[in-house]
Design a protein around this motif. Sequence first.
Motif, PDB file in Angstrom:
ATOM      1  N   LYS A 121       0.818  -1.207   0.000  1.00 53.27           N
ATOM      2  CA  LYS A 121       0.000   0.000   0.000  1.00 53.27           C
ATOM      3  C   LYS A 121       0.858   1.265   0.000  1.00 53.27           C
ATOM      4  N   ASN A 122       1.985   1.218   0.705  1.00 51.31           N
ATOM      5  CA  ASN A 122       2.885   2.375   0.741  1.00 51.31           C
ATOM      6  C   ASN A 122       4.283   1.913   0.348  1.00 51.31           C
ATOM      7  N   LEU A 123       4.804   2.447  -0.747  1.00 48.98           N
ATOM      8  CA  LEU A 123       6.114   2.044  -1.248  1.00 48.98           C
ATOM      9  C   LEU A 123       7.033   3.254  -1.307  1.00 48.98           C
ATOM     10  N   VAL A 124       8.224   3.119  -0.725  1.00 52.46           N
ATOM     11  CA  VAL A 124       9.226   4.191  -0.732  1.00 52.46           C
ATOM     12  C   VAL A 124      10.470   3.683  -1.449  1.00 52.46           C
ATOM     13  N   VAL A 169       0.371   0.719  -6.952  1.00 51.87           N
ATOM     14  CA  VAL A 169       0.741   1.254  -5.645  1.00 51.87           C
ATOM     15  C   VAL A 169      -0.056   2.527  -5.389  1.00 51.87           C
ATOM     16  N   ARG A 170      -0.748   2.579  -4.254  1.00 53.13           N
ATOM     17  CA  ARG A 170      -1.611   3.727  -3.963  1.00 53.13           C
ATOM     18  C   ARG A 170      -0.838   4.898  -3.350  1.00 53.13           C
ATOM     19  N   THR A 171       0.167   4.613  -2.510  1.00 51.35           N
ATOM     20  CA  THR A 171       0.986   5.657  -1.899  1.00 51.35           C
ATOM     21  C   THR A 171       2.435   5.393  -2.260  1.00 51.35           C
ATOM     22  N   LEU A 172       3.069   6.343  -2.930  1.00 52.51           N
ATOM     23  CA  LEU A 172       4.409   6.123  -3.487  1.00 52.51           C
ATOM     24  C   LEU A 172       5.327   7.290  -3.148  1.00 52.51           C
ATOM     25  N   THR A 173       6.562   6.964  -2.756  1.00 53.49           N
ATOM     26  CA  THR A 173       7.592   7.973  -2.519  1.00 53.49           C
ATOM     27  C   THR A 173       8.777   7.686  -3.421  1.00 53.49           C
ATOM     28  N   VAL A 174       9.219   8.695  -4.180  1.00 53.59           N
ATOM     29  CA  VAL A 174      10.376   8.543  -5.062  1.00 53.59           C
ATOM     30  C   VAL A 174      11.324   9.713  -4.830  1.00 53.59           C
ATOM     31  N   CYS A 175      12.581   9.562  -5.303  1.00 56.73           N
ATOM     32  CA  CYS A 175      13.596  10.591  -5.094  1.00 56.73           C
ATOM     33  C   CYS A 175      14.081  11.130  -6.437  1.00 56.73           C
ATOM     34  N   SER A 176      15.045  12.048  -6.383  1.00 62.42           N
ATOM     35  CA  SER A 176      15.571  12.674  -7.593  1.00 62.42           C
ATOM     36  C   SER A 176      16.188  11.665  -8.550  1.00 62.42           C
ATOM     37  N   THR A 197      -1.819   5.439  -8.361  1.00 61.33           N
ATOM     38  CA  THR A 197      -1.322   6.188  -7.208  1.00 61.33           C
ATOM     39  C   THR A 197      -2.255   7.336  -6.855  1.00 61.33           C
ATOM     40  N   ARG A 198      -2.616   7.393  -5.570  1.00 57.82           N
ATOM     41  CA  ARG A 198      -3.465   8.477  -5.066  1.00 57.82           C
ATOM     42  C   ARG A 198      -2.645   9.518  -4.290  1.00 57.82           C
ATOM     43  N   HIS A 199      -1.563   9.047  -3.659  1.00 55.65           N
ATOM     44  CA  HIS A 199      -0.742   9.936  -2.834  1.00 55.65           C
ATOM     45  C   HIS A 199       0.713   9.766  -3.261  1.00 55.65           C
ATOM     46  N   LEU A 200       1.317  10.854  -3.719  1.00 59.18           N
ATOM     47  CA  LEU A 200       2.673  10.806  -4.261  1.00 59.18           C
ATOM     48  C   LEU A 200       3.575  11.777  -3.499  1.00 59.18           C
ATOM     49  N   VAL A 201       4.749  11.276  -3.085  1.00 50.21           N
ATOM     50  CA  VAL A 201       5.754  12.095  -2.416  1.00 50.21           C
ATOM     51  C   VAL A 201       7.015  12.083  -3.278  1.00 50.21           C
ATOM     52  N   MET A 202       7.549  13.266  -3.573  1.00 58.44           N
ATOM     53  CA  MET A 202       8.781  13.378  -4.333  1.00 58.44           C
ATOM     54  C   MET A 202       9.843  14.049  -3.470  1.00 58.44           C
ATOM     55  N   LYS A 203      10.947  13.342  -3.237  1.00 55.19           N
ATOM     56  CA  LYS A 203      12.081  13.910  -2.515  1.00 55.19           C
ATOM     57  C   LYS A 203      13.015  14.514  -3.557  1.00 55.19           C
ATOM     58  N   THR A 204      13.052  15.820  -3.632  1.00 56.03           N
ATOM     59  CA  THR A 204      13.766  16.498  -4.702  1.00 56.03           C
ATOM     60  C   THR A 204      14.387  17.783  -4.188  1.00 56.03           C
ATOM     61  N   ASN A 205      15.501  18.190  -4.811  1.00 52.14           N
ATOM     62  CA  ASN A 205      16.058  19.504  -4.499  1.00 52.14           C
ATOM     63  C   ASN A 205      15.526  20.561  -5.462  1.00 52.14           C
ATOM     64  N   LEU A 227      -0.219  15.567  -3.489  1.00 46.08           N
ATOM     65  CA  LEU A 227       1.139  15.620  -4.007  1.00 46.08           C
ATOM     66  C   LEU A 227       2.012  16.357  -3.006  1.00 46.08           C
ATOM     67  N   THR A 228       3.093  15.700  -2.559  1.00 43.82           N
ATOM     68  CA  THR A 228       3.991  16.289  -1.574  1.00 43.82           C
ATOM     69  C   THR A 228       5.397  16.397  -2.149  1.00 43.82           C
ATOM     70  N   PHE A 229       5.982  17.569  -2.025  1.00 42.43           N
ATOM     71  CA  PHE A 229       7.382  17.760  -2.377  1.00 42.43           C
ATOM     72  C   PHE A 229       8.166  17.875  -1.076  1.00 42.43           C
TER      73      PHE A 229
END
Length: 337
Positions: A121-124, A169-176, A197-205, A227-229
């Motif tokens: 359900k939540n993948l990072v 995947v419904r909740t996903l976190t990815v990076c740069s 995906t319903r909830h997306l987190v991007m770890k980015t500069n 959408l979260t940055f």
Amino acid sequence: MDSAKKSDFFSNLHDSLLVFIISMLPFKDLVRTSVLSRRWRYLCRETTSLVFNESDFVNLSVFDREMVEPDRVFFVRVMREWVSRFTGKVIENFEIHLSQPMGFAGDIMSLTEFATSRQVKNLVLDFSDPVQRNLSQAQQTIRDCLLRCRYPQKNDLDVSHLFFNLLYVRTLTVCSFFLQVLQDCDDPMALHDSMKTRHLVMKTNMHANDFVGISIFLNSCPELESLTFDLVTTSRFVRARSPLVIDPVSHWLTSKAYECLEKTLKVVKVKKFRGSSNELHMLQYLIRTGCVMERVDLYEANGLNHNQKRWVLAAVEEVQQNFKRASRHLRITLHNA
């Protein structure tokens, strides 16, 4: 309550409740429970949460890659061996934190396939470097060139295949790292069917090199609701291929309004907000095209000095007063650190 009574108390609990308790433990503590008894040895293999963090196995502050590489190889082997013995049916949360993933493409593919096969359900997928290096630009350039020469990136991730694993995947976190390697695919805007995906987190500069990757995800997630940055100040990854020079202004001015922006995206969050020009260009695009957006939450970065705080306030005022809004119900809020 003495230790014997505590032992009896836990022994009397149902397996499902014990699995729930185990699933809240950090990975190293989870492993330690396996030595408690034969029952616990099997229960720990049914955890619903697996967080593999490289920093638990590797001293990431060591500059010399040759010194830490054996530990990194061991860490990847631990991940593979653990999931090969997993006996549960469902994974609620699955996280991989691994800096410099080049050379481990097959392992990453196998681990993500495992997670998605268990209806994660939540993948990072975090391949960023958590350590502040404090290198000058010249030092960084020399270092990256040396690393590419000594450790050629010959095992690039099959991004299209990996992307296919993420469809449900419904909740996903990815990076740069992920955002940038996507650009090297042929026709990246048509990699696969739509993601769920319903909830997306991007770890980015918020570097311009990440913008195409951000656009690919917006295009690929027509059901996106939030959408979260999560803005980071460092990123070790440097693309092997020479990236196109991207102008932030023209990129976001010419980007179309994707389906999620017209129909589903309601919440945008920016963590560690500093009010940089790249942050503002991206926000202007989202606010201008987000027809159903209800909230833009800006969370001020920690540790800002007086002048930096004034800059943030000025940037927020610019967003609130001058950015054209597609949604009449949009509320823009600055949250102090």
